[in-house]
Design a protein around this motif. Structure first.
Motif, short mmCIF file in Angstrom:
data_model
loop_
_atom_site.label_atom_id
_atom_site.label_comp_id
_atom_site.label_asym_id
_atom_site.label_seq_id
_atom_site.Cartn_x
_atom_site.Cartn_y
_atom_site.Cartn_z
N THR A 1 0.83 -1.21 0.00
CA THR A 1 0.00 0.00 0.00
C THR A 1 0.86 1.26 0.00
N TYR A 2 1.97 1.25 0.75
CA TYR A 2 2.87 2.42 0.72
C TYR A 2 3.41 2.65 -0.69
N MET A 3 3.69 1.56 -1.37
CA MET A 3 4.21 1.70 -2.73
C MET A 3 3.17 2.32 -3.65
N MET A 4 1.91 1.93 -3.44
CA MET A 4 0.84 2.45 -4.29
C MET A 4 0.54 3.91 -4.00
N GLU A 5 0.71 4.30 -2.76
CA GLU A 5 0.44 5.68 -2.36
C GLU A 5 1.42 6.66 -2.98
N ASP A 6 2.67 6.25 -3.08
CA ASP A 6 3.70 7.18 -3.53
C ASP A 6 4.81 6.40 -4.24
N ALA A 7 4.99 6.71 -5.50
CA ALA A 7 5.96 5.96 -6.31
C ALA A 7 7.38 6.08 -5.74
N ARG A 8 7.64 7.15 -4.98
CA ARG A 8 8.98 7.28 -4.40
C ARG A 8 9.25 6.23 -3.32
N ASN A 9 8.18 5.61 -2.84
CA ASN A 9 8.36 4.54 -1.85
C ASN A 9 8.73 3.20 -2.49
N ILE A 10 8.60 3.11 -3.80
CA ILE A 10 8.72 1.79 -4.44
C ILE A 10 10.10 1.17 -4.21
N THR A 11 11.15 1.94 -4.47
CA THR A 11 12.49 1.35 -4.31
C THR A 11 12.78 0.94 -2.85
N PRO A 12 12.63 1.87 -1.88
CA PRO A 12 12.91 1.40 -0.51
C PRO A 12 11.98 0.28 -0.04
N CYS A 13 10.70 0.36 -0.42
CA CYS A 13 9.78 -0.68 0.04
C CYS A 13 10.07 -2.04 -0.61
N THR A 14 10.62 -2.00 -1.83
CA THR A 14 11.01 -3.27 -2.44
C THR A 14 12.12 -3.93 -1.63
N HIS A 15 13.08 -3.11 -1.18
CA HIS A 15 14.12 -3.68 -0.31
C HIS A 15 13.51 -4.22 0.98
N LEU A 16 12.58 -3.48 1.55
CA LEU A 16 11.93 -3.94 2.79
C LEU A 16 11.15 -5.23 2.55
N LEU A 17 10.52 -5.35 1.38
CA LEU A 17 9.81 -6.59 1.04
C LEU A 17 10.77 -7.78 1.07
N PHE A 18 11.93 -7.60 0.46
CA PHE A 18 12.89 -8.70 0.41
C PHE A 18 13.49 -8.98 1.80
N MET A 19 13.67 -7.92 2.57
CA MET A 19 14.17 -8.11 3.94
C MET A 19 13.15 -8.90 4.76
N ALA A 20 11.88 -8.52 4.61
CA ALA A 20 10.82 -9.24 5.33
C ALA A 20 10.79 -10.70 4.90
N LYS A 21 10.95 -10.92 3.60
CA LYS A 21 10.97 -12.29 3.08
C LYS A 21 12.13 -13.07 3.70
N ASN A 22 13.30 -12.43 3.82
CA ASN A 22 14.44 -13.10 4.46
C ASN A 22 14.11 -13.53 5.89
N LEU A 23 13.41 -12.66 6.61
CA LEU A 23 13.06 -12.96 8.01
C LEU A 23 12.05 -14.11 8.06
N GLU A 24 11.12 -14.10 7.12
CA GLU A 24 10.13 -15.19 7.07
C GLU A 24 10.84 -16.51 6.77
N ARG A 25 11.84 -16.47 5.91
CA ARG A 25 12.60 -17.68 5.58
C ARG A 25 13.40 -18.17 6.79
N ILE A 26 13.91 -17.25 7.58
CA ILE A 26 14.61 -17.65 8.81
C ILE A 26 13.66 -18.47 9.69
#
Lengths: 236, 236
Positions: free
Chosen positions: B175-200
């Motif tokens: 939703t943050y990414m959809m609200e503001d395109a400037r969030n897309i790059t940082p939020c993509t990193h956060l998505l992958f970081m969250a995925k790493n934690l889920e994998r742990i």
């Protein structure tokens, strides 16, 4: 299941070793088939086929459990230090193949999520990335079959190409997301699918390094650059 | 390195087995420390510390190689079928710990990428997810130390909670990414970081299942639902 708890004919150590290599190659071929099927269902938007791929992954998992059990049984039979490398490779390579199977199933699973949105035109590069990953896996399995450490090193070197394609696709997908917020959800799935394919390449590299270790022992491998560049670049 | 190629005193099988369990627990504690350090550098936006975490991961990898070598040496010494489960667990658990270390290093690495963009306010939930993952790993290592299969099963059951947090965070980031395109790059990193934690969390679950296997042998585990829901939901 061909596994019988009480076999009347006990195979020789070498025969059993060969049988296990055959099982590992079979397991690898299953993972490659799953990956190719996963790439197809992305194109065809076929949820039912995707679900079959996800369900099939259990077979690869079962085979890994069986192989690691059999390898350990063999280890306990043949207490020769020279067999250590073969035993370790026989445990590690199936573990990498099992992960490749997981990632293939994951690509199939995400294709189902993708099919909820209207078709996106960005799957061509994903397919190219996936086909390269499948080729890496097939070739490293051939190198394992032939005990060909040089060929394994060539597969390992080619991982850089896969990483470059992944990084390009990653950046491309980010730009689509920025252009149109409606692309964000499908492109996020595509990002994770691309990541899965990149990880498959890493596991092919792991297998290649295990083949090197199997053939050359502790002789050191040349160091390699880390692969995925998207996690160190902040810019698109 | 405490490893000496020619030790004058040959330890008994059981002593060596205990020493190896100690090494595995040490390796696990290193991975947890790496994960906690990675969560800290995300908060503190400290690139230098993040780079140290990435560099430290090599130590965990080395330890895994050493442990798997030593476990195999032990396997070759004690050709008793009853030792099979301990040997298999001694190879598989370090492999999961090694992956946990990789994911922790990856979180650190992505934090560097994140720091290129202005601070995003969405790291609080990432931290909560990471602390839960760290707790899962610590507790499953305690269960391994105590040979406590019931405690291992409780860790495994709690993975559903981690998955729910991950899925919530994933949707929030979209939703943050959809609200503001400037969030897309940082939020993509956060998505992958969250995925790493889920994998742990998944690897903590794997360790829990290996503890069950170690204690109860082939007695079947109850089936579990698959964890990450983000790859089967097309909607945000």
């Amino acid at each position: 299941m061909t596994n019988q708890p009480h076999e009347h004919i006990v195979k020789s150590y070498d025969e059993e070793q060969r049988r296990l290599v055959g099982e590992i190659l079979h397991m690898g071929a299953m993972a490659v088939a799953q990956l190719e099927a996963a790439l197809d269902v992305v194109e065809r938007r076929d949820d039912r086929a995707a679900q079959r791929i996800v369900a099939n992954d259990v077979e690869i998992d079962k085979l890994e459990a069986k192989i690691s059990h059999d390898v350990m049984q063999l280890a306990l039979r043949g207490p020769m230090a020279r067999d250590l490398r073969e035993i370790l490779a026989g445990l590690r390579i199936p573990s990498d193949i099992e992960r490749i199977g997981d990632y293939a199933a994951n690509v199939a699973k995400r294709s189902i999520a993708l099919n909820v949105s209207p078709p996106v035109p960005h799957t061509t590069n994903l397919r190219a990335l996936g086909l390269l990953a499948a080729r890496q896996v097939s070739e490293v399995l051939d190198a394992y079959r032939d005990g060909d450490a040089d060929r394994a090193l060539r597969v390992r070197a080619r991982d850089a190409e896969l990483d470059a394609q992944y990084t390009a696709l990653f950046r491309e997908l980010l730009t689509y997301m920025m252009e149109d917020a409606r692309n964000i959800t499908p492109c996020t799935h595509l990002l994770f699918m691309a990541k899965n394919l990149e990880r498959i390449g890493d596991h092919a590299t792991n297998i290649a390094e295990n083949i090197w270790f199997l053939v050359h022992g502790d002789q050191p491998l040349p160091p390699r650059d880390k692969r995925d560049e998207t996690n160190t670049t902040g810019a698109v």
